[in-house]
Motif scaffolding. Sequence first.
Motif, short mmCIF file in Angstrom:
data_model
loop_
_atom_site.label_atom_id
_atom_site.label_comp_id
_atom_site.label_asym_id
_atom_site.label_seq_id
_atom_site.Cartn_x
_atom_site.Cartn_y
_atom_site.Cartn_z
N LYS A 1 0.85 -1.19 0.00
CA LYS A 1 0.00 0.00 0.00
C LYS A 1 0.89 1.24 0.00
O LYS A 1 1.85 1.34 0.73
CB LYS A 1 -0.89 0.02 1.24
N PRO B 1 -7.48 1.37 -1.67
CA PRO B 1 -6.62 0.29 -2.13
C PRO B 1 -5.88 0.73 -3.38
O PRO B 1 -6.48 0.92 -4.43
CB PRO B 1 -7.57 -0.86 -2.40
N TYR C 1 -3.61 0.49 -6.54
CA TYR C 1 -3.24 -0.54 -7.50
C TYR C 1 -2.45 0.09 -8.64
O TYR C 1 -2.48 1.30 -8.86
CB TYR C 1 -4.48 -1.25 -8.05
N VAL D 1 -2.56 -5.12 -6.87
CA VAL D 1 -2.60 -4.47 -5.56
C VAL D 1 -1.55 -5.06 -4.62
O VAL D 1 -1.18 -4.43 -3.64
CB VAL D 1 -4.01 -4.56 -4.95
N ASP E 1 -7.79 -10.91 -6.02
CA ASP E 1 -7.68 -10.71 -4.59
C ASP E 1 -9.10 -10.54 -4.06
O ASP E 1 -9.76 -9.54 -4.32
CB ASP E 1 -6.84 -9.47 -4.29
N SER F 1 -10.22 -10.01 -1.11
CA SER F 1 -10.44 -9.04 -0.04
C SER F 1 -10.38 -7.58 -0.51
O SER F 1 -10.73 -6.69 0.24
CB SER F 1 -9.42 -9.25 1.07
N GLU F 2 -9.94 -7.35 -1.74
CA GLU F 2 -9.75 -5.97 -2.21
C GLU F 2 -10.56 -5.69 -3.47
O GLU F 2 -10.65 -6.52 -4.36
CB GLU F 2 -8.27 -5.71 -2.53
N ASP G 1 -11.49 -1.93 -6.01
CA ASP G 1 -11.25 -0.49 -6.10
C ASP G 1 -12.50 0.26 -5.67
O ASP G 1 -13.49 -0.34 -5.26
CB ASP G 1 -10.77 -0.12 -7.51
#
Length: 145
Positions: A2, A14, A16, A25, A90, A92-93, A95
Amino acid sequence: MKDKTMNRWNTYDPYYIQLADKKIVDIVITRHAHARYCARIGSETSTLEEICALLWEKLKNGQIASYYRNEEDVYVVDDDMLFVAQFPLDESETDLLGNPLHKMIVVTFLGLMSQTMELRDLRTYYSWLRHSRRMTLVKNSRKRK
């Protein structure tokens, strides 16, 4: 990896980086890739954090590109270092618009094209490897009979 936080308390964007059609990411380096990097590219004392930081900076600067136009598994850094990567989603992520983001999992480092001439044309190199392994197996099977 990050890089960016928002001004409000306990929220973040998040961050990227776009690579072709993937929004990356995070970078994950496998144990095999770490061993190959230490043996073929860096020093024996290279840590995972150093390798990830190097790849993240190269990714941010746009210095990573696909080695082949149509295939998306081999990538080249600065027209010299080759590595194989996979891009799972991913879970858990996302945008800010809810689009999925990807992890870049580095499977292995192939080496430097400036040091290993065979890496300049991978298809010929891999076909040669398959042929030499096949011939070795044929020779060994002849010896056993």
